[in-house]
Design a protein around this motif. Structure first.
Motif, mmCIF file in Angstrom:
data_model
loop_
_atom_site.group_PDB
_atom_site.id
_atom_site.type_symbol
_atom_site.label_atom_id
_atom_site.label_comp_id
_atom_site.label_asym_id
_atom_site.label_seq_id
_atom_site.Cartn_x
_atom_site.Cartn_y
_atom_site.Cartn_z
ATOM 1 N N TYR A 136 38.776 38.949 43.887
ATOM 2 C CA TYR A 136 40.306 38.758 44.110
ATOM 3 C C TYR A 136 40.256 38.715 45.319
ATOM 4 O O TYR A 136 41.322 37.930 45.396
ATOM 5 C CB TYR A 136 40.975 39.195 42.646
ATOM 6 N N TRP A 151 45.038 42.347 42.230
ATOM 7 C CA TRP A 151 44.082 42.898 42.481
ATOM 8 C C TRP A 151 43.378 43.775 41.042
ATOM 9 O O TRP A 151 41.961 43.209 40.616
ATOM 10 C CB TRP A 151 43.759 43.926 43.114
ATOM 11 N N PRO A 154 41.397 40.786 36.640
ATOM 12 C CA PRO A 154 40.036 40.727 36.129
ATOM 13 C C PRO A 154 39.072 41.973 35.591
ATOM 14 O O PRO A 154 38.152 41.475 35.624
ATOM 15 C CB PRO A 154 39.453 39.592 36.700
ATOM 16 N N ILE A 327 46.137 32.308 43.256
ATOM 17 C CA ILE A 327 45.834 33.410 42.046
ATOM 18 C C ILE A 327 44.307 33.062 40.947
ATOM 19 O O ILE A 327 43.843 34.080 40.133
ATOM 20 C CB ILE A 327 46.991 33.951 41.983
ATOM 21 N N ALA A 330 41.369 33.052 41.926
ATOM 22 C CA ALA A 330 40.702 34.810 41.456
ATOM 23 C C ALA A 330 40.543 35.641 40.777
ATOM 24 O O ALA A 330 39.400 36.048 40.531
ATOM 25 C CB ALA A 330 41.757 35.329 42.383
ATOM 26 N N VAL A 331 41.554 35.088 39.724
ATOM 27 C CA VAL A 331 41.424 35.689 38.618
ATOM 28 C C VAL A 331 40.090 34.697 37.524
ATOM 29 O O VAL A 331 39.248 35.935 37.114
ATOM 30 C CB VAL A 331 42.226 35.776 37.228
ATOM 31 N N GLY A 334 36.786 36.378 38.841
ATOM 32 C CA GLY A 334 36.159 37.518 39.043
ATOM 33 C C GLY A 334 36.386 37.924 37.546
ATOM 34 O O GLY A 334 34.812 38.696 37.621
ATOM 35 N N SER A 381 43.811 42.322 30.595
ATOM 36 C CA SER A 381 44.021 41.425 31.778
ATOM 37 C C SER A 381 45.762 41.360 32.050
ATOM 38 O O SER A 381 46.113 41.165 32.922
ATOM 39 C CB SER A 381 43.439 40.885 31.232
#
Length: 451
Positions: A136, A151, A154, A327, A330-331, A334, A381
């Motif tokens: 992330y 951060w 995930p 974002i 990244a999630v 992850g 999450s």
């Protein structure tokens, strides 16, 4: 002349990963799995209803319901909360109370009691949290660094959601792997609670937090003495929750602290299943309270939270821009890659450097399926997303889409791997159920050590 023992017989036996636990622990695991599987189905239903409602012509009513404040005059006590916040801060406290009970039980009488058995889920949970966080951060930094506060999104696994998927695609998973998934999720929850308390506490007020020690201490005194008076315990729990909430620490932490105070072992002098209670965890107060409150958590608290948390409106959105948002990427990365590689890789390295072996009924492809399934992140999450970016914000909406997308992809990949092994799991399950002497305990739990 003294005979010498062959070198092969001098070596200690290799540790077996995912080996079968004791029969009492196996029965407790089965009870938990049944409740969490049903809870996972209700959780999924709540999420589907939320998404459908939020994208229907009646989406305004969904927004108004979540924003409705039942007690608008509670600002002085920090209780002027809308329904969506009550679901996240209030109902999830029940979920975390059950998590606290389960954590206490695991450390006192479960898999985490033995350091050798605890090493695997702890190492796997750490790997399954560190790598998603690093992925992330790497993705967000490469896009300019906006959104680093999320951060931890995930890093969490939703055990109810994961077990619901598992029940559909592979209901005959060996007991050792099921126990590993549950224990991994419990350790995962412990780390998630720590992250929430340390990194997502705003406007910290030490006085209310110190004041919360009084109701928590009284709660502990009563349960340690075996006093389960609901008219005393529930008001003390509510007072502890309110004071922790007023301190700025997320109120769900109160649930965990209360769960930690409950004794696991039955009090000395009572008898459980024909054994002295002091030598057994069966019949302990933690088990009884968990049996009572887990259905409330899995069947009501978490699904209602999902109903208010998962509703994100996609009408009129630019899906192309949404799916290329750093974002979101990244999630999803992850959850899908970070979780699976972190858990599988850390377990493989543990086996490689400790010379441990998998149990004879389990293959590395089974572990890959479980590692992929751990990428199903939902409850915690979404909660961390709310705390990081503010509930209802534009970024929070993107986080919800990302969590849902990553969870669906992880579930699909896990199903692809696990469904191929279901025939093997079925043969193992039939062997485990064999009870030739009819004493109610499967013969596989009565084999001599090392047999």
């Amino acid at each position: 002349m003294t005979s010498r023992t062959p070198p092969s017989e001098q070596r200690p036996p290799r540790v077996r990963l995912f080996s079968r636990s004791s029969w009492p622990q196996a029965r407790h695991l089965a009870d938990v799995l049944r409740t969490e599987t049903v809870g996972g189905a209700l959780l999924l239903l709540g999420a589907v209803v939320a998404l459908t409602w939020a994208n229907s012509p009646w989406s305004d009513s969904y927004t108004r319901l979540g924003a409705w404040v039942p007690w608008p005059g509670g600002a002085s006590a920090h209780l002027d909360l809308n329904l969506a916040t009550w679901a996240a801060d209030g109902l999830l406290a029940v979920f975390f109370f059950v998590v606290g009970l389960e954590l206490k039980r695991e450390f006192v009488a479960g898999e985490l009691r033995d350091p050798r058995r605890a090493a695997l889920p702890v190492v796997a949970a750490l790997g399954g949290m560190l790598l998603p966080a690093l992925i992330y951060v790497g993705v967000v930094l490469s896009a300019g660094g906006d959104g680093l506060r999320g951060w931890a999104i995930p890093t969490a696994t939703d055990i109810a959601f994961a077990l619901a998927v598992l029940a559909v695609v592979s209901s005959h998973l060996p007991q050792g792997l099921r126990a590993f998934l549950l224990t991994l999720a419990v350790v995962d929850d412990l780390f998630a609670i720590t992250i929430i308390a340390v990194f997502y506490t705003a406007d910290f007020q030490p006085v209310p937090l110190l004041a919360a020690l009084l109701p928590i201490g009284l709660f502990a005194l009563l349960v340690q003495r075996g006093r389960t008076w609901w008219w005393a315990l529930i008001p003390l729990a509510v007072a502890a929750w309110a004071l922790v909430h007023a301190s700025g620490v997320h109120a769900t932490v109160a649930g965990v602290l209360l769960g930690f105070t409950v004794p696991v072992l039955a009090r000395r002098g009572t008898v459980a299943d024909g054994q002295p209670a002091a030598a057994s965890d069966e019949g302990g107060l933690a088990e009884r309270l968990e049996h009572r409150w887990r259905p409330v958590s899995a069947g009501f608290a978490v699904p209602v939270f999902a109903l208010f948390a998962a509703g994100v409106t996609l009408r009129g959105s630019d899906l192309g821009a949404l799916l290329t948002d750093p974002i979101v990427i990244a999630v999803v990365a992850g959850l899908v890659f970070g979780k699976s590689i972190g858990i599988f890789g850390s377990t493989y390295l543990l086996a490689r450097f400790t010379r441990a072996e998998l149990d004879e009924d389990i293959s590395w492809s089974d572990l890959l399926g479980i590692a992929l399934l751990a990428g199903v992140g939902f409850t915690v999450s979404l909660l961390i997303g709310d705390l990081a970016f503010g509930a209802g914000s534009t970024t929070d909406g993107r986080v919800k889409v990302a969590v849902l997308l990553g969870s669906v992809i992880s579930a699909g990949l896990a199903a692809t791997v696990l469904v191929r092994r279901n025939a093997t799991y079925r043969r193992v399950a039939e062997r485990e159920r064999l009870d030739a002497d009819g004493d109610g305990v499967p013969d596989v739990y009565q084999r001599p050590a090392g047999a």
